[in-house]
Design a protein around this motif. Structure first.
Motif, PDB file in Angstrom:
ATOM      1  N   ILE A 155      30.180  33.273  27.289  1.00 28.66           N
ATOM      2  CA  ILE A 155      30.418  34.088  28.483  1.00 28.66           C
ATOM      3  C   ILE A 155      31.125  35.388  28.131  1.00 28.66           C
ATOM      4  O   ILE A 155      32.122  35.402  27.402  1.00 28.66           O
ATOM      5  CB  ILE A 155      31.254  33.312  29.515  1.00 28.66           C
ATOM      6  CG1 ILE A 155      30.545  32.010  29.903  1.00 28.66           C
ATOM      7  CG2 ILE A 155      31.503  34.163  30.750  1.00 28.66           C
ATOM      8  CD1 ILE A 155      31.338  31.148  30.854  1.00 28.66           C
ATOM      9  N   VAL A 156      30.610  36.475  28.686  1.00 27.47           N
ATOM     10  CA  VAL A 156      31.265  37.783  28.610  1.00 27.47           C
ATOM     11  C   VAL A 156      32.042  37.966  29.907  1.00 27.47           C
ATOM     12  O   VAL A 156      31.464  37.882  30.995  1.00 27.47           O
ATOM     13  CB  VAL A 156      30.235  38.917  28.447  1.00 27.47           C
ATOM     14  CG1 VAL A 156      30.936  40.271  28.442  1.00 27.47           C
ATOM     15  CG2 VAL A 156      29.419  38.711  27.179  1.00 27.47           C
ATOM     16  N   PRO A 157      33.369  38.194  29.828  1.00 30.33           N
ATOM     17  CA  PRO A 157      34.175  38.313  31.054  1.00 30.33           C
ATOM     18  C   PRO A 157      33.720  39.477  31.929  1.00 30.33           C
ATOM     19  O   PRO A 157      33.103  40.436  31.468  1.00 30.33           O
ATOM     20  CB  PRO A 157      35.596  38.549  30.524  1.00 30.33           C
ATOM     21  CG  PRO A 157      35.574  38.032  29.123  1.00 30.33           C
ATOM     22  CD  PRO A 157      34.189  38.292  28.616  1.00 30.33           C
ATOM     23  N   SER A 158      34.058  39.386  33.194  1.00 31.50           N
ATOM     24  CA  SER A 158      33.723  40.449  34.136  1.00 31.50           C
ATOM     25  C   SER A 158      34.498  41.716  33.806  1.00 31.50           C
ATOM     26  O   SER A 158      35.673  41.669  33.444  1.00 31.50           O
ATOM     27  CB  SER A 158      34.051  40.005  35.565  1.00 31.50           C
ATOM     28  OG  SER A 158      33.868  41.072  36.469  1.00 31.50           O
ATOM     29  N   ALA A 159      33.829  42.849  33.938  1.00 31.61           N
ATOM     30  CA  ALA A 159      34.472  44.142  33.709  1.00 31.61           C
ATOM     31  C   ALA A 159      34.799  44.839  35.022  1.00 31.61           C
ATOM     32  O   ALA A 159      35.175  46.009  35.028  1.00 31.61           O
ATOM     33  CB  ALA A 159      33.564  45.027  32.863  1.00 31.61           C
ATOM     34  N   ARG A 160      34.676  44.136  36.126  1.00 26.91           N
ATOM     35  CA  ARG A 160      34.955  44.757  37.423  1.00 26.91           C
ATOM     36  C   ARG A 160      36.443  45.069  37.564  1.00 26.91           C
ATOM     37  O   ARG A 160      37.289  44.301  37.103  1.00 26.91           O
ATOM     38  CB  ARG A 160      34.524  43.833  38.559  1.00 26.91           C
ATOM     39  CG  ARG A 160      33.017  43.707  38.713  1.00 26.91           C
ATOM     40  CD  ARG A 160      32.677  42.837  39.907  1.00 26.91           C
ATOM     41  NE  ARG A 160      31.239  42.673  40.068  1.00 26.91           N
ATOM     42  CZ  ARG A 160      30.465  43.504  40.753  1.00 26.91           C
ATOM     43  NH1 ARG A 160      31.009  44.561  41.340  1.00 26.91           N
ATOM     44  NH2 ARG A 160      29.173  43.292  40.858  1.00 26.91           N
ATOM     45  N   PRO A 161      36.787  46.176  38.226  1.00 23.36           N
ATOM     46  CA  PRO A 161      38.204  46.467  38.485  1.00 23.36           C
ATOM     47  C   PRO A 161      38.790  45.425  39.427  1.00 23.36           C
ATOM     48  O   PRO A 161      38.099  44.923  40.321  1.00 23.36           O
ATOM     49  CB  PRO A 161      38.177  47.855  39.123  1.00 23.36           C
ATOM     50  CG  PRO A 161      36.804  47.976  39.699  1.00 23.36           C
ATOM     51  CD  PRO A 161      35.898  47.207  38.778  1.00 23.36           C
ATOM     52  N   ALA A 162      40.054  45.086  39.214  1.00 27.29           N
ATOM     53  CA  ALA A 162      40.683  44.039  40.015  1.00 27.29           C
ATOM     54  C   ALA A 162      40.833  44.448  41.473  1.00 27.29           C
ATOM     55  O   ALA A 162      40.609  43.648  42.376  1.00 27.29           O
ATOM     56  CB  ALA A 162      42.049  43.693  39.420  1.00 27.29           C
ATOM     57  N   ARG A 163      41.249  45.700  41.712  1.00 29.44           N
ATOM     58  CA  ARG A 163      41.406  46.204  43.081  1.00 29.44           C
ATOM     59  C   ARG A 163      40.844  47.622  43.099  1.00 29.44           C
ATOM     60  O   ARG A 163      41.581  48.602  43.018  1.00 29.44           O
ATOM     61  CB  ARG A 163      42.878  46.198  43.501  1.00 29.44           C
ATOM     62  CG  ARG A 163      43.531  44.833  43.442  1.00 29.44           C
ATOM     63  CD  ARG A 163      44.938  44.879  44.014  1.00 29.44           C
ATOM     64  NE  ARG A 163      44.957  44.341  45.365  1.00 29.44           N
ATOM     65  CZ  ARG A 163      45.929  44.584  46.248  1.00 29.44           C
ATOM     66  NH1 ARG A 163      46.913  45.378  45.937  1.00 29.44           N
ATOM     67  NH2 ARG A 163      45.888  44.040  47.440  1.00 29.44           N
ATOM     68  N   PRO A 164      39.551  47.762  43.218  1.00 30.80           N
ATOM     69  CA  PRO A 164      38.918  49.077  43.073  1.00 30.80           C
ATOM     70  C   PRO A 164      39.325  50.096  44.127  1.00 30.80           C
ATOM     71  O   PRO A 164      39.077  51.287  43.954  1.00 30.80           O
ATOM     72  CB  PRO A 164      37.419  48.753  43.174  1.00 30.80           C
ATOM     73  CG  PRO A 164      37.357  47.453  43.899  1.00 30.80           C
ATOM     74  CD  PRO A 164      38.579  46.701  43.485  1.00 30.80           C
ATOM     75  N   TRP A 165      39.948  49.653  45.202  1.00 30.88           N
ATOM     76  CA  TRP A 165      40.378  50.592  46.242  1.00 30.88           C
ATOM     77  C   TRP A 165      41.691  51.282  45.882  1.00 30.88           C
ATOM     78  O   TRP A 165      42.114  52.198  46.579  1.00 30.88           O
ATOM     79  CB  TRP A 165      40.531  49.864  47.571  1.00 30.88           C
ATOM     80  CG  TRP A 165      41.370  48.625  47.512  1.00 30.88           C
ATOM     81  CD1 TRP A 165      42.724  48.534  47.683  1.00 30.88           C
ATOM     82  CD2 TRP A 165      40.906  47.300  47.261  1.00 30.88           C
ATOM     83  NE1 TRP A 165      43.138  47.235  47.555  1.00 30.88           N
ATOM     84  CE2 TRP A 165      42.043  46.446  47.302  1.00 30.88           C
ATOM     85  CE3 TRP A 165      39.658  46.742  47.016  1.00 30.88           C
ATOM     86  CZ2 TRP A 165      41.950  45.071  47.099  1.00 30.88           C
ATOM     87  CZ3 TRP A 165      39.572  45.375  46.817  1.00 30.88           C
ATOM     88  CH2 TRP A 165      40.697  44.557  46.858  1.00 30.88           C
TER      89      TRP A 165
END
Length: 306
Positions: A262-272
């Motif tokens: 598994i490659v971890p998610s690269a999404r920002p934790a709180r994009p706002w």
């Protein structure tokens, strides 16, 4: 329970969101429903659950689903891949996690000028969509496993964007600001002959003195947010929980999949926050997520390779 296994030397690297899509859209529908829930051959398919979700905006249990809550693919020529089964079990285990909601949690902190109205909106949203269970833990009314499955099926993420509301003054039918005041009113007259004293309560009434054509000295105005940010607050709550769930799955499926790394998610934790530039921290194996999810009764994986 998921048990660590020895894996082949070469594994396919796959992002956690892609792994979930593969498991829920391609593999887990292959598992037949339990006894008494079989349907005629040729009914449905791997996309049956996705189509019905699109129609109802909910995962529907209408007697056609297997144990994963998915429409059975009766055209499948094989059983689900073992890695997909492990993913499904790990996702179900997420429902053992309560919400660890900080007292100062505020998903609309990027709108600081909303003041007390914004804080009240956050409290209302939390009370509306969560509950306290018998152990005193706060939980989502929607199971976390359903949240993960929903976005895997729909191939998307929780929508966190929302229109910034304005603070407006409550007005009357004539468009002019309304005035309010609080007065003491009798709640129960009691019975003096029996020695029962009356009780009183405060009620909100019209604060404008029509006779003198001006508000009473203790009158006040009320404000509200337009549009109501409740949906944005709830969407951002779902986004935070969903991101933490991705982290937990990445950590706890490490070393237990036969054919995938598994490659971890690269999404920002709180994009706002910070213009969306807030970096997401990849949690190390064995770490616990620092935001919403708190582990109950230890990890759900029996063992990890050394």
């Amino acid at each position: 329970m998921i048990t660590a296994i020895k894996s082949p030397a070469t594994k396919k690297k796959i992002a956690i969101e892609e792994l979930l899509r593969w498991a829920y859209r391609d593999e887990l529908p292959k598992e037949r429903a339990g006894a008494g829930r079989f349907l005629p051959a040729g009914f449905g398919g791997a996309w049956g659950g996705v189509e019905r979700y699109g129609e109802t905006l909910a995962v529907v249990d209408d007697g056609r689903e297997n144990r994963w809550g998915l429409a059975v693919d009766f055209t499948a020529a094989s059983d689900p891949h073992p890695d997909a089964i492990r993913v499904g079990e790990a996702v179900k285990a997420l429902d053992g996690f309560p919400l660890n909601l900080p007292d100062d949690w505020n998903p609309i902190a990027d709108w600081p000028d909303l003041g007390a109205e914004g804080e009240a909106a956050v409290r209302r949203a939390v009370e509306r969509e969560t509950y306290i269970d018998g152990n005193g833990d706060r939980r989502f009314k929607t199971a976390i496993s359903r949240l993960v499955m929903r976005h895997a099926l729909m191939n998307d993420a929780p929508v966190w964007e929302g229109e910034k509301p304005e603070i407006k003054i409550v007005t009357g039918a004539n468009g002019k600001p309304r005035w309010f005041r609080r007065v003491r009113a009798v709640a129960d007259p009691g019975d003096p002959e029996l020695g029962i004293m009356p009780t009183y309560t405060e009620v909100e009434v019209d604060g404008y003195n029509a006779k003198r054509q001006r508000p009473y000295p203790d009158a006040y105005r009320k404000t509200y947010l337009d549009p109501d940010p409740a949906e944005t607050i709830l969407s951002r709550a779902e986004y935070e929980v969903w991101c933490d769930a991705l982290d937990l799955l990445t950590i706890d499926l490490e070393g237990v999949l036969e054919a995938h790394e598994i490659v971890p998610s690269a999404r920002p934790a709180r994009p706002w926050e910070n213009g969306g530039a807030l970096a997401r921290k990849v949690l190390k194996s064995g770490a616990r997520p620092a935001a919403w999810l708190t582990l109950l009764n230890g990890r759900w994986i029996d063992a990890k390779p050394a």
